[in-house]
Design a protein around this motif. Structure first.
Motif, PDB file in Angstrom:
ATOM      1  N   THR A 259      14.778  36.849 -18.738  1.00 41.67           N
ATOM      2  CA  THR A 259      14.940  35.947 -19.534  1.00 41.67           C
ATOM      3  C   THR A 259      15.119  34.392 -18.783  1.00 41.67           C
ATOM      4  OG1 THR A 259      15.944  37.215 -21.486  1.00 41.67           O
ATOM      5  CG2 THR A 259      16.297  35.039 -21.413  1.00 41.67           C
TER       6      THR A 259
ATOM      7  N   ALA B 197      12.943  31.307 -19.195  1.00 39.74           N
ATOM      8  CA  ALA B 197      13.278  29.763 -19.700  1.00 39.74           C
ATOM      9  C   ALA B 197      13.125  28.718 -18.551  1.00 39.74           C
ATOM     10  CB  ALA B 197      14.848  30.236 -19.841  1.00 39.74           C
TER      11      ALA B 197
ATOM     12  N   SER C  72       9.588  27.561 -19.082  1.00 40.68           N
ATOM     13  CA  SER C  72       9.005  27.356 -20.285  1.00 40.68           C
ATOM     14  C   SER C  72       9.520  25.852 -20.586  1.00 40.68           C
ATOM     15  CB  SER C  72       9.524  28.367 -21.220  1.00 40.68           C
ATOM     16  OG  SER C  72      11.052  28.238 -21.700  1.00 40.68           O
TER      17      SER C  72
ATOM     18  N   TYR D 279       6.163  29.966 -24.881  1.00 40.81           N
ATOM     19  CA  TYR D 279       7.217  29.407 -25.021  1.00 40.81           C
ATOM     20  C   TYR D 279       7.218  27.827 -24.602  1.00 40.81           C
ATOM     21  CZ  TYR D 279       8.820  34.140 -25.404  1.00 40.81           C
ATOM     22  OH  TYR D 279       9.137  35.341 -25.831  1.00 40.81           O
TER      23      TYR D 279
ATOM     24  N   VAL E 187      13.264  30.827 -25.735  1.00 35.36           N
ATOM     25  CA  VAL E 187      13.041  32.088 -25.206  1.00 35.36           C
ATOM     26  C   VAL E 187      14.134  33.077 -25.556  1.00 35.36           C
ATOM     27  CG1 VAL E 187      13.077  33.351 -22.869  1.00 35.36           C
ATOM     28  CG2 VAL E 187      12.061  30.813 -23.024  1.00 35.36           C
TER      29      VAL E 187
END
Length: 149
Positions: free
Chosen positions: A71, A75, A78, A127, A133
C-alpha cells in the motif's frame, strides 16, 4: 521444480543490477527524468527498489520488513493524475534494463518480467488521485505464471 523468478534471475545481486540499470535508464529518458531526479528522493532508492522487486519475484521479505508494505509503495507512486505515455516508457526502460543488468535472456523469464511490470504500472496508474489507495493491500507475488496471491 522450477526456481522462483528471483532465483532464476540470480538473486539479490541481479535485482540490484536491474534496479540500478532501470534507474539510470529513467534518468536518461527525457520524459521520465523529472520524476527520477527529485532531490527529495530517498538516498537508498535503488536498493529499496531492488528489495521490493526481489520480494515480489520470490525473494526474501526485506522490503516488507524494513521499508513498508505494498500500500505504501503504491501510494508513494500514485496521485499524479494522467501520466500519459510515462507508464509505457517506464515499462520499456525496465525491459531494456534487464539487458543492461545481464539478466537471463530466457524468453519465458523475460515475458514474466514484462507482464509483471505492465501489471504494476497499470495498478499504480489506476490511482490517479491522492488518497485513493486502499489500506492493507497484499504484497504481490509474481511467478512464471503471473500474479499469485
Amino acid at each position: 521444480m522450477r526456481p522462483s523468478l528471483y532465483e532464476f534471475a540470480g538473486g539479490e545481486p541481479a535485482f540490484l543490477a536491474l534496479a540500478t540499470a532501470h534507474h539510470a535508464r529513467c534518468l536518461a529518458d527525457p520524459e521520465l527524468n523529472h520524476p527520477f531526479s527529485h532531490p527529495d528522493q530517498h538516498p537508498r532508492h535503488v536498493e529499496r527498489l531492488a528489495a521490493y522487486w526481489a520480494e515480489v519475484m520470490g525473494g526474501p521479505p526485506r522490503y516488507s520488513e524494513s521499508c513498508g508494505d505494498h500500500t505504501g509503495m503504491v501510494a508513494m507512486h500514485s496521485g499524479n493524475g494522467d501520466m500519459g505515455e510515462l507508464g509505457r516508457r517506464f515499462v520499456e526502460c525496465f525491459v531494456l534494463a534487464a539487458d543492461d543488468a545481464g539478466l537471463p535472456e530466457d524468453p519465458e523469464f523475460r515475458a514474466a518480467l514484462r507482464a509483471y511490470m505492465e501489471w504494476a504500472v497499470t495498478e499504480v496508474l489506476s490511482y490517479p488521485d491522492e488518497g485513493g489507495v486502499p489500506a492493507g493491500m497484499p504484497m504481490p507475488r509474481w511467478t512464471w505464471d503471473g500474479r499469485r496471491d
